[in-house]
Write a protein that holds these residues in place. Structure first.
Motif, PDB file in Angstrom:
ATOM      1  N   THR A  81       0.845  -1.199   0.000  1.00  0.00           N
ATOM      2  CA  THR A  81       0.000   0.000   0.000  1.00  0.00           C
ATOM      3  C   THR A  81       0.873   1.238   0.000  1.00  0.00           C
ATOM      4  O   THR A  81       1.963   1.226   0.583  1.00  0.00           O
ATOM      5  CB  THR A  81      -0.897   0.014   1.249  1.00  0.00           C
ATOM      6  OG1 THR A  81      -1.760  -1.124   1.214  1.00  0.00           O
ATOM      7  CG2 THR A  81      -1.756   1.273   1.308  1.00  0.00           C
ATOM      8  N   ILE A  82       0.414   2.273  -0.660  1.00  0.00           N
ATOM      9  CA  ILE A  82       1.079   3.569  -0.549  1.00  0.00           C
ATOM     10  C   ILE A  82       0.154   4.511   0.215  1.00  0.00           C
ATOM     11  O   ILE A  82      -1.078   4.376   0.172  1.00  0.00           O
ATOM     12  CB  ILE A  82       1.464   4.175  -1.907  1.00  0.00           C
ATOM     13  CG1 ILE A  82       0.233   4.343  -2.817  1.00  0.00           C
ATOM     14  CG2 ILE A  82       2.502   3.325  -2.586  1.00  0.00           C
ATOM     15  CD1 ILE A  82       0.552   5.089  -4.102  1.00  0.00           C
ATOM     16  N   HIS A  83       0.759   5.425   0.933  1.00  0.00           N
ATOM     17  CA  HIS A  83       0.008   6.373   1.745  1.00  0.00           C
ATOM     18  C   HIS A  83       0.407   7.794   1.390  1.00  0.00           C
ATOM     19  O   HIS A  83       1.532   8.037   0.943  1.00  0.00           O
ATOM     20  CB  HIS A  83       0.294   6.137   3.233  1.00  0.00           C
ATOM     21  CG  HIS A  83      -0.038   4.769   3.718  1.00  0.00           C
ATOM     22  ND1 HIS A  83      -1.333   4.306   3.853  1.00  0.00           N
ATOM     23  CD2 HIS A  83       0.765   3.734   4.085  1.00  0.00           C
ATOM     24  CE1 HIS A  83      -1.307   3.067   4.305  1.00  0.00           C
ATOM     25  NE2 HIS A  83      -0.045   2.685   4.448  1.00  0.00           N
ATOM     26  N   LEU A  84      -0.516   8.680   1.616  1.00  0.00           N
ATOM     27  CA  LEU A  84      -0.212  10.109   1.532  1.00  0.00           C
ATOM     28  C   LEU A  84      -0.744  10.742   2.810  1.00  0.00           C
ATOM     29  O   LEU A  84      -1.947  10.908   2.977  1.00  0.00           O
ATOM     30  CB  LEU A  84      -0.860  10.745   0.304  1.00  0.00           C
ATOM     31  CG  LEU A  84      -0.512  12.218   0.089  1.00  0.00           C
ATOM     32  CD1 LEU A  84       0.979  12.347  -0.286  1.00  0.00           C
ATOM     33  CD2 LEU A  84      -1.379  12.831  -1.003  1.00  0.00           C
ATOM     34  N   GLN A  85       0.176  11.047   3.705  1.00  0.00           N
ATOM     35  CA  GLN A  85      -0.187  11.712   4.947  1.00  0.00           C
ATOM     36  C   GLN A  85      -0.247  13.208   4.674  1.00  0.00           C
ATOM     37  O   GLN A  85       0.738  13.797   4.215  1.00  0.00           O
ATOM     38  CB  GLN A  85       0.858  11.421   6.034  1.00  0.00           C
ATOM     39  CG  GLN A  85       0.655  12.199   7.340  1.00  0.00           C
ATOM     40  CD  GLN A  85      -0.590  11.790   8.085  1.00  0.00           C
ATOM     41  OE1 GLN A  85      -0.875  10.611   8.204  1.00  0.00           O
ATOM     42  NE2 GLN A  85      -1.343  12.774   8.586  1.00  0.00           N
ATOM     43  N   MET A  86      -1.403  13.798   4.957  1.00  0.00           N
ATOM     44  CA  MET A  86      -1.609  15.211   4.651  1.00  0.00           C
ATOM     45  C   MET A  86      -1.916  15.954   5.944  1.00  0.00           C
ATOM     46  O   MET A  86      -2.902  15.665   6.611  1.00  0.00           O
ATOM     47  CB  MET A  86      -2.764  15.383   3.656  1.00  0.00           C
ATOM     48  CG  MET A  86      -2.602  14.561   2.398  1.00  0.00           C
ATOM     49  SD  MET A  86      -3.904  14.866   1.174  1.00  0.00           S
ATOM     50  CE  MET A  86      -5.328  14.232   2.055  1.00  0.00           C
ATOM     51  N   ASN A  87      -1.052  16.888   6.284  1.00  0.00           N
ATOM     52  CA  ASN A  87      -1.212  17.687   7.497  1.00  0.00           C
ATOM     53  C   ASN A  87      -1.422  19.156   7.130  1.00  0.00           C
ATOM     54  O   ASN A  87      -1.133  19.579   6.016  1.00  0.00           O
ATOM     55  CB  ASN A  87       0.015  17.545   8.390  1.00  0.00           C
ATOM     56  CG  ASN A  87       0.252  16.128   8.849  1.00  0.00           C
ATOM     57  OD1 ASN A  87      -0.686  15.363   9.098  1.00  0.00           O
ATOM     58  ND2 ASN A  87       1.518  15.741   8.964  1.00  0.00           N
ATOM     59  N   SER A  88      -1.907  19.899   8.086  1.00  0.00           N
ATOM     60  CA  SER A  88      -2.117  21.344   7.907  1.00  0.00           C
ATOM     61  C   SER A  88      -2.885  21.640   6.622  1.00  0.00           C
ATOM     62  O   SER A  88      -2.513  22.514   5.834  1.00  0.00           O
ATOM     63  CB  SER A  88      -0.763  22.080   7.895  1.00  0.00           C
ATOM     64  OG  SER A  88      -0.060  21.854   9.097  1.00  0.00           O
ATOM     65  N   LEU A  89      -3.949  20.915   6.428  1.00  0.00           N
ATOM     66  CA  LEU A  89      -4.728  21.078   5.213  1.00  0.00           C
ATOM     67  C   LEU A  89      -5.398  22.442   5.160  1.00  0.00           C
ATOM     68  O   LEU A  89      -5.813  22.987   6.180  1.00  0.00           O
ATOM     69  CB  LEU A  89      -5.775  19.973   5.113  1.00  0.00           C
ATOM     70  CG  LEU A  89      -5.211  18.585   4.782  1.00  0.00           C
ATOM     71  CD1 LEU A  89      -6.208  17.495   5.129  1.00  0.00           C
ATOM     72  CD2 LEU A  89      -4.832  18.512   3.318  1.00  0.00           C
ATOM     73  N   ASP A  90      -5.479  22.987   3.965  1.00  0.00           N
ATOM     74  CA  ASP A  90      -6.233  24.226   3.779  1.00  0.00           C
ATOM     75  C   ASP A  90      -7.160  24.073   2.577  1.00  0.00           C
ATOM     76  O   ASP A  90      -7.149  23.048   1.878  1.00  0.00           O
ATOM     77  CB  ASP A  90      -5.305  25.428   3.647  1.00  0.00           C
ATOM     78  CG  ASP A  90      -4.382  25.339   2.454  1.00  0.00           C
ATOM     79  OD1 ASP A  90      -3.212  25.725   2.583  1.00  0.00           O
ATOM     80  OD2 ASP A  90      -4.840  24.880   1.376  1.00  0.00           O
ATOM     81  N   ARG A  91      -7.970  25.071   2.343  1.00  0.00           N
ATOM     82  CA  ARG A  91      -9.017  24.956   1.330  1.00  0.00           C
ATOM     83  C   ARG A  91      -8.427  24.730  -0.052  1.00  0.00           C
ATOM     84  O   ARG A  91      -9.058  24.118  -0.906  1.00  0.00           O
ATOM     85  CB  ARG A  91      -9.905  26.188   1.354  1.00  0.00           C
ATOM     86  CG  ARG A  91     -10.707  26.327   2.638  1.00  0.00           C
ATOM     87  CD  ARG A  91     -11.626  27.514   2.592  1.00  0.00           C
ATOM     88  NE  ARG A  91     -12.645  27.355   1.550  1.00  0.00           N
ATOM     89  CZ  ARG A  91     -13.549  28.282   1.248  1.00  0.00           C
ATOM     90  NH1 ARG A  91     -13.545  29.444   1.883  1.00  0.00           N
ATOM     91  NH2 ARG A  91     -14.454  28.068   0.337  1.00  0.00           N
TER      92      ARG A  91
END
Length: 119
Positions: A81-91
């Motif tokens: 599996t590959i992951h994309l960890q996304m932090n501090s998301l904005d619009r």
């Protein structure tokens, strides 16, 4: 060749999400993998990718300037599996996110998972 993407959803600005992508029919170990996204009314853009090495371990990761320092791509070999960890998301991160795998036989895409960031 199929890729199943998951993990999208609605999140508040400043929040985090982790996207996952799992293929069927092959292993990810020896191929370049990554994520693109397409926001409403915009062209699809590359977000992150991670290359492979000849030994099967990961090569270098690359990120779009707009996500550097906030997103992390990783490959979980045990779960294929590959992951994309996304932090501090904005619009501005609101988009449909597509995973892909580049193989010598071609580039294969997942079906897309929608990420919506609310203010």
């Amino acid at each position: 060749v199929q890729l199943q993407a998951s993990g999208g959803g609605l999140v508040q600005s400043g929040g985090s999400l982790t996207l996952s992508c799992t293929p069927s029919g092959f292993t990810l170990n020896y191929y370049t993998v990554g994520w693109f996204r397409q926001a409403p009314g915009k062209e699809r853009e590359g977000v992150a990718c991670i290359s492979h090495s000849n030994s099967g371990s990961d090569g270098s990761a690359s990120y779009a300037d707009s996500v550097k320092g906030r997103f992390t791509i990783s490959r979980e070999i045990a779960k294929n599996t590959i992951h994309l960890q996304m932090n501090s998301l904005d619009r501005e991160d609101t988009a449909v996110y597509y995973c892909y795998v580049w193989k010598p036989s071609g580039t294969y895409w997942g079906q897309g998972t929608l990420v919506t960031v609310s203010s």
